[in-house]
Design a protein around this motif. Structure first.
Motif, PDB file in Angstrom:
ATOM      1  N   UNK A 218      36.529  43.631  44.120  1.00 30.62           N
ATOM      2  CA  UNK A 218      36.620  44.194  45.467  1.00 30.62           C
ATOM      3  C   UNK A 218      37.395  45.510  45.440  1.00 30.62           C
ATOM      4  N   UNK A 219      38.421  45.580  44.592  1.00 26.06           N
ATOM      5  CA  UNK A 219      39.216  46.798  44.490  1.00 26.06           C
ATOM      6  C   UNK A 219      38.421  47.950  43.883  1.00 26.06           C
ATOM      7  N   UNK A 220      37.716  47.704  42.775  1.00 27.34           N
ATOM      8  CA  UNK A 220      36.967  48.794  42.147  1.00 27.34           C
ATOM      9  C   UNK A 220      35.783  49.214  43.029  1.00 27.34           C
TER      10      UNK A 220
ATOM     11  N   UNK B 190      41.318  40.849  35.248  1.00 21.91           N
ATOM     12  CA  UNK B 190      40.406  41.973  35.092  1.00 21.91           C
ATOM     13  C   UNK B 190      40.905  43.266  35.666  1.00 21.91           C
ATOM     14  N   UNK B 191      42.119  43.294  36.227  1.00 14.55           N
ATOM     15  CA  UNK B 191      42.627  44.523  36.829  1.00 14.55           C
ATOM     16  C   UNK B 191      42.826  45.613  35.788  1.00 14.55           C
ATOM     17  N   UNK B 192      43.092  45.227  34.536  1.00 18.88           N
ATOM     18  CA  UNK B 192      43.296  46.223  33.479  1.00 18.88           C
ATOM     19  C   UNK B 192      42.016  46.995  33.175  1.00 18.88           C
ATOM     20  N   UNK B 193      40.864  46.484  33.614  1.00 23.90           N
ATOM     21  CA  UNK B 193      39.591  47.168  33.360  1.00 23.90           C
ATOM     22  C   UNK B 193      39.235  48.191  34.444  1.00 23.90           C
ATOM     23  N   UNK B 194      39.987  48.210  35.544  1.00 23.63           N
ATOM     24  CA  UNK B 194      39.637  49.090  36.660  1.00 23.63           C
ATOM     25  C   UNK B 194      39.701  50.555  36.258  1.00 23.63           C
TER      26      UNK B 194
END
Length: 592
Positions: free
Chosen positions: A122-124, A363-367
């Motif tokens: 949702x963030x990306x 998965x935030x590190x992939x943003x």
């Protein structure tokens, strides 16, 4: 780090940022195509350039404040009352419908394609809704699409950056609030963030309103006061609640641009220079934090994600946004093939991903690396293909010059008619109704009103204009307007020279090449016109008739070369001569 390492890191980052922008301008390509790989290579090869080592904990808040300045500047250009005519419906749809479609589909696709949690997806998705004029503008200048497309895409890019910044901040707080144990506390935290940002924007706008209304600050102090207010308000909001400063900055820019009675300096050279420098520094710094190791795990997957955004999501957005409008199939197709990502996507990804990683969201590190890949892929793809796609769709503006003549005296209108007879698409503007009526009767298109707003570069009115010539009887107006406008259009900006006996306060002393040379001033041309002279055209080839003065050469490909104080263009085969001929009133013009 040692003092020498800091000096090397800061100076090298600055040199790479400015050098990349200079190289891109010489190559006539978007600066991002150079900035991103240069920053990535510098970060991989030189440890001192990595901002996380160079600045440490200060890097993230500095990025947030820099983005606040960029969004405030974008907000200053959003005079929504000037979004009118046939572009309004499409632009409004691209903003609200396009943002929703891109966000939702991006979030749905990111989770399975990139292997991240729903919250990170949702963030990306929210981060990648933006495009931005700093990317779209250079591409459109190179492609030169038709005016309507140019206006639509410029307005979309200008509006979607602050909208995307607000959406990113709101989604970030909603996502982090959703990690709390109680829904009520999460909703309260989210609403509190919105309230702090909005309140900060209102307070900042009120502060600037008071400064401009009471103190009447000039250009220099007015610009520095805006910078100080934006940074101060954004920093205070971020202290109270993280990343609410972006919301405050956008609201401040929108308020200053749209509130009546605020005497903001018309020109913003300092802001323009500062924003350009910030963009270069941010791209070098942010791309330097993307390591080859992080790309190794997400590179191919992110390329697939970018491909879906390009070939499926954006065409769907364009189709829905242009439904029921009078846009041609080619215009709709080109809108569906123009959505490069830019600085706001990179900066918000850098800012928000670190916060989500700290919250432990999967998965935030992939943003950040995924956003980096999407930016590089979209800018490169659109940069290489936009021009041939536009030609294939038949939406490229003719290469012929489109001059704007400012003035409505009889000889100026005759000049417009002569240029039009030579095959050029002439646009004219005059302030007096009598002159405007004379222009209409001559069959020449009148430029939109509010010339000063167009001159200061605050809107899209001058998109597509290739040259501007100030030909009014007011020498000071001609000189001042030319000085302000110079650099804001694709081609040259010239004005008539002031007579030697002029007592103007500006015209006799300001620089710039005098149009038609120092001898052909407004009083001279007007006097000769009253004595029977006329503006005529004839094919080049041979000497001009006695007593004639060369004004312009129209080249076979439609280029317009004026005579200036610096020199006279040399005629060639197929050229058309535009001249001031004595006793030529009523003479038949040669066939085109």
């Amino acid at each position: 780090m040692t003092t020498n390492q800091v000096l090397i890191g800061v100076s090298l980052t600055l040199v790479l940022a400015v050098g990349s922008q200079i190289l891109a301008s010489r190559l006539r390509i978007p600066a991002l195509i150079v900035l991103l790989p240069v920053g990535f290579a510098a970060g991989a090869l030189i440890d001192d350039v990595n901002p996380e080592r160079l600045l440490g904990a200060a890097f993230s808040p500095l990025v947030s404040l820099a983005v606040a300045v960029i969004l405030y500047d974008a907000g200053l250009g959003l005079d929504l009352a000037r979004l009118r005519g046939h572009t309004r419906r499409v632009v409004v749809r691209l903003i609200w419908i396009g943002v929703l479609i891109t966000w939702l589909l991006g979030a749905l696709l990111a989770a399975p394609l990139l292997g991240m949690s729903q919250r990170a997806a949702v963030m990306i998705g929210a981060i990648l809704v933006v495009s931005g004029p700093t990317v779209v503008g250079p591409l459109l200048s190179f492609v030169r699409p038709k005016d309507r497309l140019q206006h639509i895409l410029v307005w979309e890019g200008s509006l979607i950056d602050p909208v995307g910044g607000i959406l990113g901040a709101l989604v970030f707080h909603a996502v982090t609030a959703s990690t709390k144990h109680h829904f009520g506390s999460g909703a309260a935290s989210f609403l509190g963030s919105v309230g702090i940002g909005a309140a900060g924007g209102v307070v900042g706008a009120a502060l600037l309103w008071g400064l401009f209304r009471v103190l009447r600050l000039g250009e220099v102090l007015g610009t520095t006061a805006q910078l100080a207010a934006v940074i101060g308000v954004a920093a205070l909001c971020d202290v109270l609640r993280e990343d609410t400063g972006l919301i405050a900055a956008v609201i401040m820019g929108l308020a200053i641009a749209n509130l009546p009675g605020i005497d903001v300096p018309a020109r913003r050279p300092f802001f323009e220079t500062l924003v350009s420098l910030i963009i270069g520094l941010l791209f070098i710094s942010i791309s330097a934090t993307v390591t080859p190791e992080s790309l190794r795990h997400v590179g191919l997957l992110a390329l697939g994600f970018a491909a879906v955004l390009v070939v499926a999501v954006r065409p769907l957005v364009a189709a829905v946004s242009t439904l029921g409008t009078d846009l041609t199939r080619g215009e709709r197709g080109f809108i569906g093939w123009m959505a490069p990502r830019g600085i706001v996507a990179a900066a918000t990804a850098s800012t928000f991903s670190a916060g989500l990683v700290a919250k432990g969201i999967g998965g935030a590190s992939k943003i950040l690396p995924a956003t980096f890949v999407v930016i590089v892929a979209t800018v490169t793809l659109y940069g290489l293909t936009a021009s041939p796609v536009a030609r294939r769709l038949g939406v490229v503006r003719p290469s012929r010059s489109r001059p704007l003549l400012v003035g409505g005296d009889p000889w100026v209108v005759d000049l417009g008619v002569a240029l039009k007879s030579a095959g050029l698409e002439v646009l004219m503007w005059a302030g007096q109704e009598q002159q405007r009526e004379r222009i209409r009767q001559a069959g020449i298109e009148l430029a939109p009103g509010e010339l000063l707003a167009a001159v200061t570069g605050e809107g899209p009115e001058l998109e597509g204009i290739t040259a501007v010539f100030f030909l009014t009887a007011e020498d000071d107006f001609n000189a001042l307007a030319a000085a302000i406008l110079r650099g804001s259009v694709e081609g040259v900006v010239h004005h008539l020279g002031a007579p030697p006996e002029s007592r103007g306060v500006v015209a006799p002393f300001i620089g710039g090449e005098a149009l038609f040379g120092a001898d052909l001033t407004w009083p001279t041309i007007s006097r000769r016109y009253e004595d029977g002279a006329a503006v005529l055209t004839q094919p080049a080839g041979g000497a001009l008739p006695p007593g004639c003065d060369l004004l312009f050469l129209v080249r076979p490909d439609g280029r317009l070369d004026p005579v200036t104080e610096a020199g006279t263009p040399l005629p060639g085969p197929g050229d058309t001569v535009v001249m001031l001929a004595p006793g030529g009133r009523g003479a038949a013009r040669p066939p085109e």
